[in-house]
Design a protein around this motif. Structure first.
Motif, PDB file in Angstrom:
ATOM      1  N   SER A 159       1.115  -1.112   0.116  1.00  0.00           N
ATOM      2  CA  SER A 159       0.198   0.080   0.309  1.00  0.00           C
ATOM      3  C   SER A 159       1.107   1.387   0.051  1.00  0.00           C
ATOM      4  CB  SER A 159      -1.159  -0.002   1.552  1.00  0.00           C
ATOM      5  OG  SER A 159      -1.508  -0.624   1.220  1.00  0.00           O
ATOM      6  N   GLN A 160       2.050   1.183   1.001  1.00  0.00           N
ATOM      7  CA  GLN A 160       3.067   2.786   0.807  1.00  0.00           C
ATOM      8  C   GLN A 160       3.108   2.534  -0.660  1.00  0.00           C
ATOM      9  OE1 GLN A 160       6.257   1.972   3.636  1.00  0.00           O
ATOM     10  NE2 GLN A 160       4.643   2.028   6.106  1.00  0.00           N
ATOM     11  N   VAL A 161       3.023   1.873  -1.411  1.00  0.00           N
ATOM     12  CA  VAL A 161       3.915   1.802  -2.872  1.00  0.00           C
ATOM     13  C   VAL A 161       2.839   3.060  -3.609  1.00  0.00           C
ATOM     14  CG1 VAL A 161       3.984   1.067  -5.280  1.00  0.00           C
ATOM     15  CG2 VAL A 161       4.748   0.168  -3.237  1.00  0.00           C
ATOM     16  N   TRP A 162       1.284   2.798  -3.080  1.00  0.00           N
ATOM     17  CA  TRP A 162       0.507   4.062  -3.878  1.00  0.00           C
ATOM     18  C   TRP A 162       0.915   5.389  -2.599  1.00  0.00           C
ATOM     19  CZ3 TRP A 162      -1.655   6.003  -7.539  1.00  0.00           C
ATOM     20  CH2 TRP A 162      -3.389   7.079  -7.161  1.00  0.00           C
ATOM     21  N   THR A 163       0.816   5.032  -1.889  1.00  0.00           N
ATOM     22  CA  THR A 163       0.686   6.089  -0.585  1.00  0.00           C
ATOM     23  C   THR A 163       1.662   7.202  -1.157  1.00  0.00           C
ATOM     24  OG1 THR A 163      -0.197   4.926   1.213  1.00  0.00           O
ATOM     25  CG2 THR A 163       0.838   6.883   1.784  1.00  0.00           C
ATOM     26  N   THR A 164       2.752   6.653  -1.176  1.00  0.00           N
ATOM     27  CA  THR A 164       4.189   7.646  -1.748  1.00  0.00           C
ATOM     28  C   THR A 164       4.117   8.005  -2.850  1.00  0.00           C
ATOM     29  OG1 THR A 164       5.467   6.239  -1.869  1.00  0.00           O
ATOM     30  CG2 THR A 164       5.430   6.506   0.498  1.00  0.00           C
ATOM     31  N   ASP A 224       5.134   5.398 -10.890  1.00  0.00           N
ATOM     32  CA  ASP A 224       6.883   5.057 -11.509  1.00  0.00           C
ATOM     33  C   ASP A 224       8.197   4.360 -10.802  1.00  0.00           C
ATOM     34  OD1 ASP A 224       5.182   6.689 -13.562  1.00  0.00           O
ATOM     35  OD2 ASP A 224       5.752   9.314 -13.133  1.00  0.00           O
ATOM     36  N   SER A 225       8.293   4.899 -10.206  1.00  0.00           N
ATOM     37  CA  SER A 225       9.591   5.083  -9.360  1.00  0.00           C
ATOM     38  C   SER A 225       9.681   3.141  -9.225  1.00  0.00           C
ATOM     39  CB  SER A 225       9.718   5.131  -7.876  1.00  0.00           C
ATOM     40  OG  SER A 225       9.885   6.841  -8.614  1.00  0.00           O
ATOM     41  N   ALA A 226       8.603   2.069  -8.888  1.00  0.00           N
ATOM     42  CA  ALA A 226       7.804   0.623  -8.793  1.00  0.00           C
ATOM     43  C   ALA A 226       8.489   0.284 -10.323  1.00  0.00           C
ATOM     44  CB  ALA A 226       7.244   0.491  -8.463  1.00  0.00           C
ATOM     45  N   THR A 227       7.852   1.250 -11.168  1.00  0.00           N
ATOM     46  CA  THR A 227       7.944   0.453 -12.533  1.00  0.00           C
ATOM     47  C   THR A 227       9.043   0.671 -13.678  1.00  0.00           C
ATOM     48  OG1 THR A 227       5.790   1.043 -12.372  1.00  0.00           O
ATOM     49  CG2 THR A 227       5.876   0.638 -14.605  1.00  0.00           C
ATOM     50  N   GLU A 228       9.716   1.304 -12.784  1.00  0.00           N
ATOM     51  CA  GLU A 228      11.725   1.302 -13.390  1.00  0.00           C
ATOM     52  C   GLU A 228      11.964   0.302 -12.751  1.00  0.00           C
ATOM     53  OE1 GLU A 228      14.813   4.743 -14.291  1.00  0.00           O
ATOM     54  OE2 GLU A 228      12.959   5.275 -12.353  1.00  0.00           O
ATOM     55  N   VAL A 238      13.574   5.746  -2.265  1.00  0.00           N
ATOM     56  CA  VAL A 238      13.763   4.224  -2.270  1.00  0.00           C
ATOM     57  C   VAL A 238      14.160   3.812  -3.751  1.00  0.00           C
ATOM     58  CG1 VAL A 238      14.525   2.381  -1.570  1.00  0.00           C
ATOM     59  CG2 VAL A 238      14.066   4.654   0.047  1.00  0.00           C
ATOM     60  N   LEU A 239      13.248   3.448  -4.225  1.00  0.00           N
ATOM     61  CA  LEU A 239      13.581   2.289  -5.830  1.00  0.00           C
ATOM     62  C   LEU A 239      13.846   3.426  -6.517  1.00  0.00           C
ATOM     63  CD1 LEU A 239       9.665   1.128  -5.440  1.00  0.00           C
ATOM     64  CD2 LEU A 239      11.462   0.286  -5.006  1.00  0.00           C
ATOM     65  N   LYS A 240      13.538   4.589  -6.669  1.00  0.00           N
ATOM     66  CA  LYS A 240      14.347   5.598  -7.657  1.00  0.00           C
ATOM     67  C   LYS A 240      16.406   5.518  -7.666  1.00  0.00           C
ATOM     68  CE  LYS A 240      14.301   9.596  -9.806  1.00  0.00           C
ATOM     69  NZ  LYS A 240      14.219   9.239 -11.179  1.00  0.00           N
ATOM     70  N   ALA A 241      16.247   5.376  -6.535  1.00  0.00           N
ATOM     71  CA  ALA A 241      17.398   5.397  -5.834  1.00  0.00           C
ATOM     72  C   ALA A 241      17.932   4.288  -5.934  1.00  0.00           C
ATOM     73  CB  ALA A 241      18.422   5.939  -4.636  1.00  0.00           C
ATOM     74  N   VAL A 242      17.575   2.813  -6.153  1.00  0.00           N
ATOM     75  CA  VAL A 242      18.216   1.241  -5.852  1.00  0.00           C
ATOM     76  C   VAL A 242      18.322   0.847  -7.695  1.00  0.00           C
ATOM     77  CG1 VAL A 242      17.419  -0.436  -5.951  1.00  0.00           C
ATOM     78  CG2 VAL A 242      16.829   1.164  -3.699  1.00  0.00           C
ATOM     79  N   GLN A 245      -9.025  -7.267 -11.148  1.00  0.00           N
ATOM     80  CA  GLN A 245      -7.463  -6.334 -11.231  1.00  0.00           C
ATOM     81  C   GLN A 245      -7.614  -5.483 -12.002  1.00  0.00           C
ATOM     82  OE1 GLN A 245      -4.984  -8.595 -13.699  1.00  0.00           O
ATOM     83  NE2 GLN A 245      -5.191 -11.027 -12.590  1.00  0.00           N
ATOM     84  N   PRO A 246      -7.652  -4.608 -11.206  1.00  0.00           N
ATOM     85  CA  PRO A 246      -7.295  -2.777 -11.603  1.00  0.00           C
ATOM     86  C   PRO A 246      -6.425  -2.524 -12.246  1.00  0.00           C
ATOM     87  CG  PRO A 246      -6.358  -2.964  -9.159  1.00  0.00           C
ATOM     88  CD  PRO A 246      -6.743  -4.382  -9.606  1.00  0.00           C
ATOM     89  N   ARG A 247      -6.915  -1.925 -13.483  1.00  0.00           N
ATOM     90  CA  ARG A 247      -5.771  -1.337 -14.994  1.00  0.00           C
ATOM     91  C   ARG A 247      -5.245  -0.213 -14.245  1.00  0.00           C
ATOM     92  NH1 ARG A 247      -9.139  -5.454 -14.995  1.00  0.00           N
ATOM     93  NH2 ARG A 247     -10.483  -5.415 -17.288  1.00  0.00           N
ATOM     94  N   THR A 248      -5.491   0.729 -12.670  1.00  0.00           N
ATOM     95  CA  THR A 248      -4.334   2.191 -13.157  1.00  0.00           C
ATOM     96  C   THR A 248      -3.794   1.863 -12.510  1.00  0.00           C
ATOM     97  OG1 THR A 248      -6.385   2.721 -14.956  1.00  0.00           O
ATOM     98  CG2 THR A 248      -4.515   4.406 -13.805  1.00  0.00           C
ATOM     99  N   PRO A 249      -2.917   2.583 -10.778  1.00  0.00           N
ATOM    100  CA  PRO A 249      -2.247   2.623 -10.166  1.00  0.00           C
ATOM    101  C   PRO A 249      -3.830   3.461  -9.473  1.00  0.00           C
ATOM    102  CG  PRO A 249      -0.601   2.843 -11.942  1.00  0.00           C
ATOM    103  CD  PRO A 249      -1.606   2.853 -11.893  1.00  0.00           C
TER     104      PRO A 249
END
Length: 563
Positions: A222-227, A231-235, A326-330, A409-413
């Motif tokens: 859930s924090q992926v949406w909260t924050t 885009d960072s997760a997808t990349e 964090v994910l973008k930096a990684v 399955q939702p199609r969109t964040p």
């Protein structure tokens, strides 16, 4: 101008100070049920251009404030009267607390001058709210009203987000003080950014782990949406070729059909992966308290809250920080040294895709079943096919929503809403209210269990009154079936129906009675046409679908409380 008249113009009431503080925070509407203690806040909201949305139950007001925060990323606000008004809202606040949703509940209170005298609706609200909020306090003085509202909002964002509570006595709200005596924090200047990027050394370590892993897997919670880390997760998952699983509000981060989107093979992945990265999800009951992760795997946990990292299960690396940063930096740290490492994972992704296909084929007969009563899998399959890119999906129920979690399955964040880890029934109608008001451009589709709808369903009238069309479906088995299964398993057939059987309620007629669209479905072939008619009606709707009461979701049967 007479001197006393000029003095009057320089005075401001507590309720108006509250409204100015809400305006400074960007609050566009409050959800409320009226009471004599709080009406000066309404007066202030009218002057500040803040909508006052009145509901039929305070639990609905609190859930709607929670839902508004989830949809918009801005804190929600509910305002309720003292005593039973505040206690009615406790469930909504508790749900927001477990779901890490930033909202402010303002509750009324008797006048200071009547403290401990037994005034109308007097209760120790702060004592009750303290364990389920990040901040709970009484406003002691009119001049402090706006200051303490801003303080409460500031605390909502300390660590992982959550709710705050303010109790404001009636004489504090109604009294007027000179405007220059009141502290009125300015928008954007009374709280700092909470976006922390994690320890740079740990970022490098995680990048190294991901580069060298043979069978990595990542869970986007859930924090992926909260924050707003979509885009960072997808990349990250695309650059490093990592299979991704999503839960809670993280669903929809990747669209169905994306080569890195996985859903049904999670248990297999977590049993066979050599590196598991858990983002924004605690090791709670949904994760088997961490026991569902292979003991041989290297486990990394990323979370906004220090207290969550390593709780219930040891981790090899814990990073406290904002998932987006964090994910973008990684990704940036890893992208320069992939050395073809991500290419070799094709076999791992193919292995997981085969496990997904096996699960789909096993379930396919039920997904396409023509049986009557309707199998729940057939219902949720039809709902999944019905959703569009713009459909916000809301699940409110026990067993029927457990079915949907495996199929829809939702199609969109940001287009999936469920109560979260408190498992609260009754969030559906208030979440519809919040979602449709915050995003009128979106279609809202809500699936209710018949037991769940019964808890807050009268606010369907609120949706009609505010002209908020949505497509509602009641999976009706006349039972609290998730509990019934547990009773059957523990006590046998003779006692499976104790305290969990509901009447055969025609919710379609209930919708019609309140001015919405209603339709009944008994044949599975009629589900899709009924959903389309509900969409085309332009009204709040309920499609009452009679489902098989003897079909139980695998997630229900696997619950640890029944074992």
């Amino acid at each position: 101008m007479p001197e006393d008249s000029q003095d009057n113009q320089n005075l401001i009431s507590g309720g108006h100070l509250v409204a100015k503080a809400l305006k400074a925070e960007g609050v566009e509407r409050i959800y409320t049920l009226c009471g004599g203690h709080i009406i000066d806040i309404y007066d202030g909201c009218v002057d500040e251009g803040i909508d006052v949305v009145d509901v039929r139950h305070e639990q609905v007001a609190a859930h709607a404030a929670d839902g508004y925060a989830r949809i918009t990323g801005k804190p929600g606000c509910a305002v309720v009267t003292a005593g039973p008004g505040t206690t009615d809202a406790v469930t909504g606040v508790a749900n927001a607390f477990r779901a890490e949703s930033p909202m402010l509940l303002i509750g009324g209170q008797g006048a200071h001058t009547q403290h401990k005298m037994g005034s109308l609706q007097d209760l120790p609200h702060v004592d009750m709210m303290t364990p389920i909020t990040k901040f709970a306090a009484t406003v002691p003085d009119t001049a402090r009203a706006a200051d303490m509202v801003s303080m409460a909002f500031r605390e909502c964002y300390h660590g992982a987000p959550g709710p705050s509570f303010l109790e404001i006595p009636r004489d504090v709200l109604d009294a007027k003080v000179p405007a220059d005596r009141a502290r009125l924090p300015e928008a954007g200047r009374y709280r700092a950014s909470t976006r922390a990027g994690g320890d740079p050394a740990d970022i490098e370590k995680l990048a190294d782990l991901l580069v060298h892993a043979d069978k990595p897997a990542i869970l986007l919670g859930s924090q992926v949406w909260t924050t707003r880390a979509t885009d960072s997760a997808t990349e990250l998952v695309r650059t490093l070729n990592i299979p991704a699983y999503m839960n809670g509000a993280g669903r929809g981060t990747l669209p169905p059909g994306d080569p890195h989107h996985f859903q049904l093979s999670r248990r297999y992945a977590f049993s066979n992966a050599d590196l598991i990265v858990i983002v924004g999800t605690p090791f709670d009951f949904r994760m088997g308290y961490g026991k569902r992760l292979s003991p041989a795997a290297t486990v990394v946990q990323i979370d906004l809250d220090y207290r969550t990292v390593g709780k219930n299960r040891d981790v090899d690396l814990g990073i406290v920080g904002d998932a987006s940063l964090v994910l973008k930096a990684v990704t940036e740290a890893a992208s320069g040294r992939l050395n073809g490492g991500s290419v070799k994972r094709k076999a791992w992704l193919d292995e997981l895709r085969a496990a997904e296909q096996t699960s789909i084929e096993k379930r396919l007969p039920q997904l396409k079943s023509d049986a009557s009563p309707i199998h729940p899998y057939r219902l949720v399959s039809e709902i999944n096919d019905f959703l569009t890119e713009d459909s916000i999906y809301i699940g409110d129920g026990g067993d029927i929503v457990t079915f949907s979690g495996q199929v829809v399955q939702p199609r969109t964040p940001g287009h999936w809403m469920d109560p979260g880890p408190l498992g609260t029934l009754g969030v559906g109608v208030p979440f519809v209210l919040a979602a449709k008001q915050a995003r009128p451009d979106k279609e809202v589709v809500a699936l209710f269990g018949d037991g769940a709808f019964s808890l807050t369903g009268w606010d369907f009238e609120t949706l009609v009154r505010y002209n908020l069309p949505f497509v509602g479906i009641v999976g009706n088995n006349s039972s609290m079936n998730q509990i019934r299964y547990g009773q059957k398993a523990k006590y046998g057939d003779e006692r499976e129906r104790v305290g969990n059987t509901l009447g055969d309620v025609h919710y379609d007629k209930f919708a019609q009675m309140l001015g919405g669209y209603g339709e009944e479905v008994r044949d599975p072939a009629d589900i899709a046409p009924a959903l389309r008619r509900a969409r085309e009606s332009g009204l709040p709707s309920l499609i009452n679908v009679w489902v098989d009461p003897d079909a139980y979701a695998p997630g229900t049967m696997n619950q640890t409380m029944y074992k």
